[in-house]
Design an enzyme around this catalytic site. Structure first.
Site, short mmCIF file in Angstrom:
data_model
loop_
_atom_site.label_atom_id
_atom_site.label_comp_id
_atom_site.label_asym_id
_atom_site.label_seq_id
_atom_site.Cartn_x
_atom_site.Cartn_y
_atom_site.Cartn_z
N LYS A 1 42.22 30.89 34.38
CA LYS A 1 43.14 31.12 35.52
C LYS A 1 42.80 30.10 36.60
CE LYS A 1 44.80 35.84 36.03
NZ LYS A 1 44.83 37.01 36.90
N LYS B 1 38.07 32.24 32.88
CA LYS B 1 39.16 33.15 32.48
C LYS B 1 40.43 32.38 32.13
CE LYS B 1 39.34 36.12 36.07
NZ LYS B 1 39.68 37.35 36.83
N1 C2G Z 1 47.33 44.95 39.25
C1 C2G Z 1 48.16 46.07 39.42
N2 C2G Z 1 49.49 45.88 39.58
C2 C2G Z 1 50.02 44.62 39.60
C3 C2G Z 1 49.18 43.50 39.44
C4 C2G Z 1 47.83 43.69 39.27
O1 C2G Z 1 47.69 47.22 39.41
N3 C2G Z 1 51.36 44.49 39.77
C5 C2G Z 1 45.89 45.18 39.07
C6 C2G Z 1 45.36 44.65 37.75
O2 C2G Z 1 45.58 45.60 36.71
C7 C2G Z 1 43.87 44.47 38.06
C8 C2G Z 1 43.88 44.10 39.55
O3 C2G Z 1 45.18 44.48 40.06
O4 C2G Z 1 43.16 45.70 37.89
C9 C2G Z 1 43.62 42.63 39.81
O5 C2G Z 1 44.57 41.89 39.07
P1 C2G Z 1 44.26 40.29 38.91
O6 C2G Z 1 43.95 39.72 40.23
O7 C2G Z 1 45.33 39.71 38.06
O8 C2G Z 1 42.88 40.34 38.10
P2 C2G Z 1 42.57 39.83 36.63
O9 C2G Z 1 42.84 38.38 36.54
O10 C2G Z 1 43.23 40.76 35.69
O11 C2G Z 1 40.96 39.98 36.61
O12 C2G Z 1 36.78 41.18 34.74
C10 C2G Z 1 38.10 41.62 35.00
C11 C2G Z 1 38.94 40.50 35.58
O13 C2G Z 1 38.28 39.87 36.66
C12 C2G Z 1 40.28 41.06 36.06
#
Ligand code: C2G
Length: 129
Positions: free
Chosen positions: A46, A44
């Site tokens: 990340k 990803k």
């Molecule tokens: N999220 C949220 N509010 C935030 C930050 C994050 O609602 N202030 C939600 C994101 O929209 C996501 C979840 O928390 O649904 C996890 O966010 P991340 O850990 O950043 O995940 P991400 O890297 O977006 O991975 O296959 C899908 C990916 O694995 C998603």
């Protein structure tokens, strides 16, 4: 019982993640969370500061979470939905539209993100402290 599934890295597990899980459990009976492995995070583009095992342990400790599974690749969502009998895949709104192909298998719901918090902002705040 209705089952929801959501995916994420959950690096520096924070209130935005908790609020998302909380709102999912207001809508569904069970919540399965798929946590991105360190290897998948590399795919990803990340780099999590918190190791996978710790990210799993923190998500598992959350009262709203019923089960945790690994997220190893982009392509596992269809089989996850079928294997776990998922009724809805639920994501935060930064993903709006991105998983609509799953609509042939289950509901796909995008909930508003929690404003003012993100793993990236938290890392910057810590450095500045
Ligand atoms: N999220 C949220 N509010 C935030 C930050 C994050 O609602 N202030 C939600 C994101 O929209 C996501 C979840 O928390 O649904 C996890 O966010 P991340 O850990 O950043 O995940 P991400 O890297 O977006 O991975 O296959 C899908 C990916 O694995 C998603």
């Amino acid at each position: 019982p209705t089952i929801a599934l959501t995916y994420g890295t959950y690096d520096l597990f924070h209130i935005g993640h908790v609020r998302l899980f909380e709102r999912i459990k207001q809508r569904y009976d069970r919540l399965i969370v798929a946590v991105s492995t360190d290897e998948f995070n590399a795919i990803k583009g990340k780099k999590a500061v918190v190791p996978y095992a710790d990210r799993v342990a923190m998500v598992r400790a959350c009262r709203y979470v019923d089960e945790v599974i690994p997220e190893n690749d982009w392509g596992q969502k269809e089989s996850d939905v079928l294997v776990h009998g998922v009724d809805a895949v639920v994501m935060g709104s930064d993903w709006t539209g991105r998983f609509d192909e799953l609509k042939s298998l289950c509901d796909v719901v995008y909930l508003p993100r929690t404003e003012g918090v993100s793993s990236t902002e938290l890392k910057a705040d810590v450095v500045a402290a």
